[in-house]
Design a protein around this motif. Structure first.
Motif, PDB file in Angstrom:
ATOM      1  N   LEU A  39     -12.779  -0.258  -3.117  1.00 53.49           N
ATOM      2  CA  LEU A  39     -11.828  -1.299  -2.744  1.00 53.49           C
ATOM      3  C   LEU A  39     -10.542  -1.189  -3.555  1.00 53.49           C
ATOM      4  O   LEU A  39     -10.565  -1.079  -4.778  1.00 53.49           O
ATOM      5  CB  LEU A  39     -12.468  -2.671  -2.966  1.00 53.49           C
ATOM      6  N   GLU A  40      -9.421  -1.229  -2.856  1.00 52.70           N
ATOM      7  CA  GLU A  40      -8.118  -1.149  -3.527  1.00 52.70           C
ATOM      8  C   GLU A  40      -7.157  -2.106  -2.838  1.00 52.70           C
ATOM      9  O   GLU A  40      -7.051  -2.129  -1.610  1.00 52.70           O
ATOM     10  CB  GLU A  40      -7.575   0.278  -3.457  1.00 52.70           C
ATOM     11  N   VAL A  41      -6.459  -2.910  -3.630  1.00 56.36           N
ATOM     12  CA  VAL A  41      -5.492  -3.867  -3.113  1.00 56.36           C
ATOM     13  C   VAL A  41      -4.173  -3.657  -3.838  1.00 56.36           C
ATOM     14  O   VAL A  41      -4.110  -3.766  -5.071  1.00 56.36           O
ATOM     15  CB  VAL A  41      -5.981  -5.322  -3.296  1.00 56.36           C
ATOM     16  N   ASP A  42      -3.142  -3.336  -3.101  1.00 56.43           N
ATOM     17  CA  ASP A  42      -1.809  -3.100  -3.684  1.00 56.43           C
ATOM     18  C   ASP A  42      -1.868  -2.088  -4.828  1.00 56.43           C
ATOM     19  O   ASP A  42      -1.234  -2.269  -5.873  1.00 56.43           O
ATOM     20  CB  ASP A  42      -1.202  -4.419  -4.179  1.00 56.43           C
ATOM     21  N   GLY A  43      -2.662  -1.050  -4.637  1.00 58.45           N
ATOM     22  CA  GLY A  43      -2.756   0.012  -5.630  1.00 58.45           C
ATOM     23  C   GLY A  43      -3.630  -0.308  -6.825  1.00 58.45           C
ATOM     24  O   GLY A  43      -3.712   0.488  -7.761  1.00 58.45           O
TER      25      GLY A  43
END
Length: 205
Positions: A39-43
């Motif tokens: 999982l990755e959010v905004d890098g």
């Protein structure tokens, strides 16, 4: 969570951990671990991972192993709610790095203390005349200042400070144990430490 700063955030920002659930089910545990690891959010990704949920004691190492197989090795794995000596050894062998548990304080409130020979109850009659620390060689505040006999008296008198003093000892016991485990991993004697520690506890039962 640790105090390690996350990329692009102030130094005081706490690390963000994703918690892996799934109870006793291998497919759910592995899927949750893979999904959280990717999982990755905004890098930004999770700084580490918690292993939580219902874990049967007899299957602890197996369940932790399922999860750690799927998690990246460069980020910490934190096991929630585990604190008994045998569980700590099993979890470390399966890949857990850190722990938290209310166990040491919970048993302390009922007059039970951790020692190298296993848990002991300070309310037994024999403690009345034991004018010695909970454990010889322990460097905790309680062992430095109070005897088993005095702690026995405090519990009998239902003084709240009794639970505080025994909690101090139990928490220090756990910290000393994991310090020894870390050193044993570094010098290649982990198996010897495990067998010696758990063997002595088993022999006293």
């Amino acid at each position: 969570p640790s105090g390690r700063p996350r990329p692009g955030t102030p130094a005081a920002s706490p690390a963000l951990f994703g918690v892996v659930q799934g109870a006793q089910h291998e497919d759910l545990r592995r899927r949750a671990a893979r999904d959280l690891a990717g999982l990755e959010v905004d890098g930004t990704r999770f700084d580490g991972f918690g292993i939580g949920g219902a874990i049967e004691k007899e299957n602890l190492a197996t369940i932790v192993g399922w999860v750690t197989d799927e998690l990246p090795e460069d980020r910490p794995r934190h096991l929630l709610g585990i604190g008994e000596p045998d569980d700590l050894f099993a979890a470390v062998e399966a890949g857990a790095d850190t722990f938290d548990c209310v166990g040491p304080s919970r048993v302390a409130r009922s007059s039970r203390v951790y020692t190298a020979d296993g848990r002991e109850n300070l309310l037994v009659a024999a403690s009345r005349r034991r004018f010695e620390p909970i454990e010889d060689g322990c460097d905790c505040y309680t062992c430095a200042h109070y005897t088993r006999a005095y702690l026995h008296h405090l519990f009998k008198a239902k003084e709240y400070v009794a639970a505080t003093l025994t909690t101090i000892h139990n928490e220090r016991y756990v910290v000393r144990l994991v310090d020894r485990m870390r050193g044993a991993i570094e010098d290649g004697t982990f198996d010897d430490l495990r067998d010696e520690t758990l063997g002595r506890i088993a022999a006293s039962r």
